[in-house]
Design a protein around this motif. Structure first.
Motif, short mmCIF file in Angstrom:
data_model
loop_
_atom_site.label_atom_id
_atom_site.label_comp_id
_atom_site.label_asym_id
_atom_site.label_seq_id
_atom_site.Cartn_x
_atom_site.Cartn_y
_atom_site.Cartn_z
N TYR A 1 2.32 8.05 -9.19
CA TYR A 1 2.27 7.44 -7.85
C TYR A 1 1.16 8.03 -6.99
O TYR A 1 0.23 7.34 -6.59
CB TYR A 1 3.62 7.59 -7.15
CG TYR A 1 3.58 7.10 -5.72
CD1 TYR A 1 3.12 5.81 -5.44
CD2 TYR A 1 3.95 7.92 -4.67
CE1 TYR A 1 3.05 5.36 -4.13
CE2 TYR A 1 3.90 7.47 -3.37
CZ TYR A 1 3.44 6.19 -3.09
OH TYR A 1 3.37 5.75 -1.80
N TYR A 2 1.22 9.33 -6.73
CA TYR A 2 0.25 9.94 -5.83
C TYR A 2 -1.11 10.18 -6.50
O TYR A 2 -2.16 9.78 -5.97
CB TYR A 2 0.79 11.28 -5.30
CG TYR A 2 1.89 11.11 -4.30
CD1 TYR A 2 1.63 10.75 -2.99
CD2 TYR A 2 3.23 11.32 -4.66
CE1 TYR A 2 2.65 10.60 -2.07
CE2 TYR A 2 4.25 11.18 -3.76
CZ TYR A 2 3.95 10.82 -2.45
OH TYR A 2 4.97 10.66 -1.55
N ASN B 1 -2.93 6.85 -7.68
CA ASN B 1 -3.31 6.00 -6.54
C ASN B 1 -4.43 6.60 -5.71
O ASN B 1 -5.27 5.88 -5.16
CB ASN B 1 -2.09 5.76 -5.65
CG ASN B 1 -1.15 4.73 -6.24
OD1 ASN B 1 -1.30 4.35 -7.40
ND2 ASN B 1 -0.20 4.27 -5.47
N LEU C 1 -1.35 8.70 5.01
CA LEU C 1 -1.33 7.45 4.25
C LEU C 1 -1.23 6.20 5.10
O LEU C 1 -1.21 5.09 4.55
CB LEU C 1 -0.14 7.46 3.26
CG LEU C 1 -0.12 8.61 2.26
CD1 LEU C 1 1.14 8.53 1.40
CD2 LEU C 1 -1.36 8.59 1.38
N ASN D 1 5.80 4.44 0.68
CA ASN D 1 6.45 5.69 1.09
C ASN D 1 7.65 5.46 1.98
O ASN D 1 8.72 6.05 1.78
CB ASN D 1 5.44 6.60 1.79
CG ASN D 1 4.78 7.58 0.86
OD1 ASN D 1 4.37 7.21 -0.25
ND2 ASN D 1 4.66 8.82 1.28
N ASN E 1 0.86 -1.19 0.00
CA ASN E 1 0.00 0.00 0.00
C ASN E 1 0.89 1.24 0.00
O ASN E 1 2.12 1.14 0.06
CB ASN E 1 -0.94 -0.01 1.21
CG ASN E 1 -0.19 -0.25 2.51
OD1 ASN E 1 0.70 0.50 2.89
ND2 ASN E 1 -0.54 -1.35 3.20
N MET E 2 0.29 2.41 -0.07
CA MET E 2 1.06 3.65 -0.21
C MET E 2 1.91 3.95 1.02
O MET E 2 3.00 4.53 0.91
CB MET E 2 0.13 4.82 -0.52
CG MET E 2 -0.46 4.78 -1.92
SD MET E 2 -1.38 6.28 -2.33
CE MET E 2 -0.07 7.50 -2.40
#
Length: 367
Positions: A351-352, A355, A196, A153, A148-149
């Motif tokens: 990515y951001y 998602n 996140l 990260n 997951n993000m």
């Protein structure tokens, strides 16, 4: 021990590992904060003040004396000829301005250099703690720590710092990047643990594949290297503007002068960014190919123009345009740098943006 008791024990162990991971990530943030202040001190105490300039001048005099002492002497039949060794000037590209690289964030000052070395040491410590946080997160869910993000990260920031430290270990002149890197890493981790954050959980069936380790790990590494290249590109644009102003007779402000004089020459920054982006571009190509193969195994088709696939391809095209521009007369320098920043912006949106705001087959675990 009964099956129920074993299951309960395993669940408790995984929860403890997840809590330990969170503790390590917060601890890494604390150490990164100390490193941030140490990098600030390096820039402040390394300011090119009158004392610093005097020390640099004295050092230059000593270097001149050493050069004179090491001059090449050639004896001829009728006398002695002395040939001086050529002066070495750092350049980044043929035809560029004849500007040497700056001394670094410490500005040639001994106290500034001390704070810089402390900052690097703290960065290494924070990297090791963050790596421990990523590892314990993986152990808590018994899978790769990028489902997951939040996990992406914390892994991405750790890899980005790892790339920076690896360049330092290879004796590359990149310590000037430390302050900018640590600042953005703190922002990235702050976003991860607040907005996140996602509790440890298992992956959806489609992600249970060895391609997870291949495809996602290379995507993370590519993103980290692209980020390092983007930092170099941004600083190149500032340094190039500074040098242009000096060339045209302008007088930059005191703050701009103090910062820009200590950075590498704009041509060196341009060369650094180009080499970094060019080196990782083939791996980004492999990342897209690996993703297509994984999609064929998981969904029965190699390419379906899913939002993530589309923006990965757009990012690839943007970096390909940048590399082509670098080889095209009239598009080198600032024009190519703008394309590089657009390409990295595409990676960030992939990515951001995709998602969070776009729904597709790559949407898992909420974020």
């Amino acid at each position: 021990m009964t099956l129920a008791a074993a299951t309960e024990l395993a669940a408790a162990t995984n929860e403890n590992l997840a809590n330990l991971s969170n503790t390590l990530i917060y601890s890494a943030m604390a150490v990164y904060t100390l490193a941030f202040f140490a990098y600030i001190a390096e820039w402040l105490f390394g300011s090119r003040s009158k004392v610093g300039r005097t020390a640099a001048a004295l050092t230059a005099d000593k270097d001149a004396k050493k050069a004179a002492a090491s001059a090449v002497t050639v004896k001829n039949a009728g006398g002695t000829a002395v040939l001086e060794r050529p002066k070495v000037v750092t350049r980044a590209a043929p035809g560029s301005r004849d500007v040497p690289d700056g001394p670094g964030a410490h500005g040639g000052d001994e106290q500034g250099d001390l704070y810089g070395r402390i900052a690097v040491s703290l960065t290494v410590l924070a990297f090791l703690i963050a790596f421990g946080g990523v590892l314990t997160r993986a152990l808590s869910v018994q899978r790769a720590p990028w489902g997951n993000m939040y996990e992406f990260n914390i892994t991405f920031s750790t890899v980005a710092v790892g790339v920076y430290l690896a360049l330092l270990a290879m004796k590359k002149n990149v310590r000037w990047m430390g302050l900018f890197l640590v600042t953005t890493v703190l922002l990235d981790l702050g976003l991860a643990v607040t907005v996140l954050y996602t509790a440890s959980d298992q992956l959806v069936p489609a992600l249970h594949s060895y391609w997870l380790y291949i495809h996602v790990s290379t995507a993370i590494f590519c993103g980290a290297v692209f980020y390092v290249g983007a930092v170099g590109t941004i600083l190149y644009l500032f340094k190039d503007s500074y040098e242009n102003k000096l060339t045209t007779g302008g007088k930059p402000g005191r703050f701009a002068t103090s910062v820009m004089e200590r950075l590498p020459a704009s041509a060196s920054l341009d060369k650094f960014s180009y080499r970094v982006n060019a080196a990782v571009f083939p791996l980004w190509t492999f990342t897209i190919i690996a993703g297509a193969i994984w999609a064929g195994d998981a969904w029965g088709r190699y390419w379906g123009w899913d939002p993530k696939e589309t923006w990965s391809f757009i990012t690839w095209v943007a970096y390909a345009c940048y590399l082509h521009a670098r080889a095209t007369a009239g598009w080198k320098g600032r024009k190519a740098a703008y394309i590089a920043l657009i390409a990295f912006a595409c990676w960030l949106f992939n990515y951001y943006g995709v998602n969070i705001f776009v729904t597709g087959k790559h949407s898992y675990a909420g974020v």
